[in-house]
Design a protein around this motif. Structure first.
Motif, PDB file in Angstrom:
ATOM      1  N   ILE A   1       0.838  -1.198   0.000  1.00 26.29           N
ATOM      2  CA  ILE A   1       0.000   0.000   0.000  1.00 26.29           C
ATOM      3  C   ILE A   1       0.874   1.250   0.000  1.00 26.29           C
ATOM      4  O   ILE A   1       1.745   1.430   0.858  1.00 26.29           O
ATOM      5  CB  ILE A   1      -0.949  -0.001   1.215  1.00 26.29           C
ATOM      6  N   GLU A   2       0.625   2.107  -0.974  1.00 28.90           N
ATOM      7  CA  GLU A   2       1.395   3.343  -1.129  1.00 28.90           C
ATOM      8  C   GLU A   2       1.169   4.279   0.059  1.00 28.90           C
ATOM      9  O   GLU A   2       0.060   4.390   0.566  1.00 28.90           O
ATOM     10  CB  GLU A   2       0.960   4.032  -2.428  1.00 28.90           C
ATOM     11  N   SER A   3       2.244   4.961   0.456  1.00 29.32           N
ATOM     12  CA  SER A   3       2.142   5.926   1.551  1.00 29.32           C
ATOM     13  C   SER A   3       3.086   7.084   1.275  1.00 29.32           C
ATOM     14  O   SER A   3       3.836   7.082   0.293  1.00 29.32           O
ATOM     15  CB  SER A   3       2.488   5.274   2.890  1.00 29.32           C
ATOM     16  N   ASP A   4       3.086   8.084   2.152  1.00 26.41           N
ATOM     17  CA  ASP A   4       3.954   9.244   1.975  1.00 26.41           C
ATOM     18  C   ASP A   4       5.429   8.894   2.037  1.00 26.41           C
ATOM     19  O   ASP A   4       6.277   9.677   1.593  1.00 26.41           O
ATOM     20  CB  ASP A   4       3.633  10.317   3.014  1.00 26.41           C
ATOM     21  N   GLN A   5       5.774   7.736   2.573  1.00 25.93           N
ATOM     22  CA  GLN A   5       7.174   7.323   2.621  1.00 25.93           C
ATOM     23  C   GLN A   5       7.740   7.104   1.220  1.00 25.93           C
ATOM     24  O   GLN A   5       8.934   7.279   0.990  1.00 25.93           O
ATOM     25  CB  GLN A   5       7.326   6.044   3.443  1.00 25.93           C
ATOM     26  N   GLN A   6       6.880   6.699   0.282  1.00 24.80           N
ATOM     27  CA  GLN A   6       7.340   6.474  -1.094  1.00 24.80           C
ATOM     28  C   GLN A   6       7.121   7.697  -1.997  1.00 24.80           C
ATOM     29  O   GLN A   6       7.598   7.734  -3.129  1.00 24.80           O
ATOM     30  CB  GLN A   6       6.588   5.289  -1.726  1.00 24.80           C
TER      31      GLN A   6
ATOM     32  N   GLU B   1     -10.645  10.639 -11.649  1.00 24.12           N
ATOM     33  CA  GLU B   1     -11.087  11.513 -10.563  1.00 24.12           C
ATOM     34  C   GLU B   1     -12.162  10.864  -9.693  1.00 24.12           C
ATOM     35  O   GLU B   1     -12.930  11.541  -9.029  1.00 24.12           O
ATOM     36  CB  GLU B   1     -11.586  12.845 -11.119  1.00 24.12           C
ATOM     37  N   ARG B   2     -12.180   9.545  -9.666  1.00 25.09           N
ATOM     38  CA  ARG B   2     -13.188   8.843  -8.862  1.00 25.09           C
ATOM     39  C   ARG B   2     -13.041   9.090  -7.367  1.00 25.09           C
ATOM     40  O   ARG B   2     -13.995   8.952  -6.604  1.00 25.09           O
ATOM     41  CB  ARG B   2     -13.120   7.338  -9.127  1.00 25.09           C
ATOM     42  N   LEU B   3     -11.831   9.457  -6.947  1.00 26.39           N
ATOM     43  CA  LEU B   3     -11.585   9.616  -5.514  1.00 26.39           C
ATOM     44  C   LEU B   3     -11.865  11.029  -5.022  1.00 26.39           C
ATOM     45  O   LEU B   3     -11.521  11.375  -3.897  1.00 26.39           O
ATOM     46  CB  LEU B   3     -10.134   9.228  -5.184  1.00 26.39           C
ATOM     47  N   LYS B   4     -12.523  11.849  -5.843  1.00 29.13           N
ATOM     48  CA  LYS B   4     -12.864  13.209  -5.416  1.00 29.13           C
ATOM     49  C   LYS B   4     -14.029  13.226  -4.434  1.00 29.13           C
ATOM     50  O   LYS B   4     -14.206  14.194  -3.699  1.00 29.13           O
ATOM     51  CB  LYS B   4     -13.218  14.074  -6.625  1.00 29.13           C
ATOM     52  N   THR B   5     -14.845  12.175  -4.422  1.00 28.69           N
ATOM     53  CA  THR B   5     -16.021  12.145  -3.558  1.00 28.69           C
ATOM     54  C   THR B   5     -15.970  10.963  -2.597  1.00 28.69           C
ATOM     55  O   THR B   5     -15.348   9.938  -2.876  1.00 28.69           O
ATOM     56  CB  THR B   5     -17.311  12.042  -4.389  1.00 28.69           C
TER      57      THR B   5
ATOM     58  N   SER C   1      -9.917   6.547   6.505  1.00 24.80           N
ATOM     59  CA  SER C   1      -8.636   6.000   6.938  1.00 24.80           C
ATOM     60  C   SER C   1      -7.964   5.110   5.906  1.00 24.80           C
ATOM     61  O   SER C   1      -6.772   4.796   6.039  1.00 24.80           O
ATOM     62  CB  SER C   1      -8.824   5.204   8.241  1.00 24.80           C
ATOM     63  N   ASP C   2      -8.674   4.711   4.853  1.00 17.57           N
ATOM     64  CA  ASP C   2      -8.121   3.773   3.878  1.00 17.57           C
ATOM     65  C   ASP C   2      -7.965   4.384   2.484  1.00 17.57           C
ATOM     66  O   ASP C   2      -8.016   3.678   1.476  1.00 17.57           O
ATOM     67  CB  ASP C   2      -9.001   2.514   3.811  1.00 17.57           C
ATOM     68  N   LEU C   3      -7.754   5.714   2.443  1.00 13.88           N
ATOM     69  CA  LEU C   3      -7.556   6.393   1.170  1.00 13.88           C
ATOM     70  C   LEU C   3      -6.345   5.838   0.427  1.00 13.88           C
ATOM     71  O   LEU C   3      -6.386   5.631  -0.791  1.00 13.88           O
ATOM     72  CB  LEU C   3      -7.389   7.893   1.400  1.00 13.88           C
ATOM     73  N   ASP C   4      -5.242   5.586   1.124  1.00 13.80           N
ATOM     74  CA  ASP C   4      -4.035   5.083   0.470  1.00 13.80           C
ATOM     75  C   ASP C   4      -4.279   3.731  -0.194  1.00 13.80           C
ATOM     76  O   ASP C   4      -3.681   3.428  -1.241  1.00 13.80           O
ATOM     77  CB  ASP C   4      -2.886   4.967   1.471  1.00 13.80           C
ATOM     78  N   LEU C   5      -5.135   2.917   0.390  1.00 14.58           N
ATOM     79  CA  LEU C   5      -5.471   1.629  -0.220  1.00 14.58           C
ATOM     80  C   LEU C   5      -6.206   1.849  -1.538  1.00 14.58           C
ATOM     81  O   LEU C   5      -5.905   1.191  -2.542  1.00 14.58           O
ATOM     82  CB  LEU C   5      -6.330   0.813   0.744  1.00 14.58           C
ATOM     83  N   ALA C   6      -7.153   2.773  -1.553  1.00 15.70           N
ATOM     84  CA  ALA C   6      -7.891   3.066  -2.786  1.00 15.70           C
ATOM     85  C   ALA C   6      -6.952   3.578  -3.873  1.00 15.70           C
ATOM     86  O   ALA C   6      -7.046   3.172  -5.040  1.00 15.70           O
ATOM     87  CB  ALA C   6      -8.997   4.084  -2.506  1.00 15.70           C
ATOM     88  N   ILE C   7      -6.039   4.464  -3.496  1.00 19.24           N
ATOM     89  CA  ILE C   7      -5.055   4.982  -4.451  1.00 19.24           C
ATOM     90  C   ILE C   7      -4.217   3.840  -5.020  1.00 19.24           C
ATOM     91  O   ILE C   7      -4.014   3.739  -6.236  1.00 19.24           O
ATOM     92  CB  ILE C   7      -4.159   6.030  -3.767  1.00 19.24           C
TER      93      ILE C   7
END
Length: 261
Positions: free
Chosen positions: A76-81, A219-223, A239-245
């Motif tokens: 799962i992508e995070s700010d560390q990457q 842009e599906r993650l705008k809402t 809390s699981d935005l990074d998973l969706a990304i």
């Protein structure tokens, strides 16, 4: 934890729902919400504590014609990457970036594969307690006027929601480049500077899309509803935005590679 998702959903929705229900042990009615997602997915359909049952679930889905992604927690992508962008300027062939740590990058438009627009959503609850002294007739009478007031405490609960627009840029050979509306220095826009932060960020996103016509725009993650549809009932849009990304990015990569992640 290993998460199983399906994507590139197309064809008869009723048949897809029946096939998915057969694997998950649910009803076709319950499964239909996972196969009717916008843009054909990705859509999370199951999660497991260990890898083996997740791989088995994905294999069964593949035999029924589903394209699948199995994503482990470590993927799962995070700010560390990520590289968080502080400034952006547009030239004829590329955009020039300055990151939060003052790294300067020059990225050709032709190398951009995906522009992912979204909004982070954070809810908070504030509880305010106010204590005042008020005149109390009964107490005044009972004490002969010695005690005429009593303390009255009022509790108010306020629900607030903070929305943070963002745009992720995915380019060949680069880590994810992240623009967040509240963290961009707009002063470098010069004559293109807009009257508000919202307008400035929208202008930047519009220019990115205009200069990168070959890149996928998502842009599906705008809402919140778009996030919830992708994540399904087991995960939280806040809390699981990074998973969706991560799922959108991996589905794009998998599709480009013509294989399975």
């Amino acid at each position: 934890m290993d998460i199983v998702s399906i994507y590139q959903l197309q064809g008869d929705m009723d048949q897809l729902a029946r096939n998915l229900a057969n694997v998950l042990g649910t009803t076709p009615y319950e499964a239909r919400a996972r196969v009717s997602i916008s843009s054909g997915g990705p859509a999370i359909v199951a999660n497991f504590a260990t890898t083996e049952p997740a791989a088995d679930c994905a294999a069964r889905l593949k035999t029924l014609g589903f394209k699948t992604l199995v994503v482990g927690s470590e993927q799962i992508e995070s700010d560390q990457q990520r590289q968080l962008v502080r400034q952006i300027q547009f030239t004829r062939d590329s955009f020039q970036l300055v990151t939060r740590d003052d790294t300067k990058l020059d990225i050709p438009y032709s190398e951009i594969k995906l522009l992912l627009r979204g909004t982070g959503i954070t809810s908070s609850i504030q509880v305010e307690t106010d204590t005042k002294k008020k005149f109390a007739l009964g107490r005044a009478v009972a004490t002969g006027g010695l005690m005429m007031r009593k303390k009255v405490t009022t509790t108010t609960t306020n629900n607030t929601q903070d929305r943070q627009p963002f745009c992720h840029i995915y380019a060949a050979g680069q880590p994810p480049l992240v623009l967040r509306q509240a963290e961009i220095d707009y002063s470098v826009l010069g004559d293109n500077l807009q009257p508000s932060r919202d307008a400035n960020f929208n202008w930047i996103c519009t220019e990115l899309r205009r200069h990168c016509p070959t890149a996928d725009w998502d842009e599906r993650l705008k809402t919140r509803s778009g996030l919830a549809q992708l994540l399904g009932p087991a995960f939280d849009p806040e809390s699981d935005l990074d998973l969706a990304i991560t799922l959108i990015v991996l589905a794009k990569e998998d599709n480009d590679n013509g294989g399975e992640v």
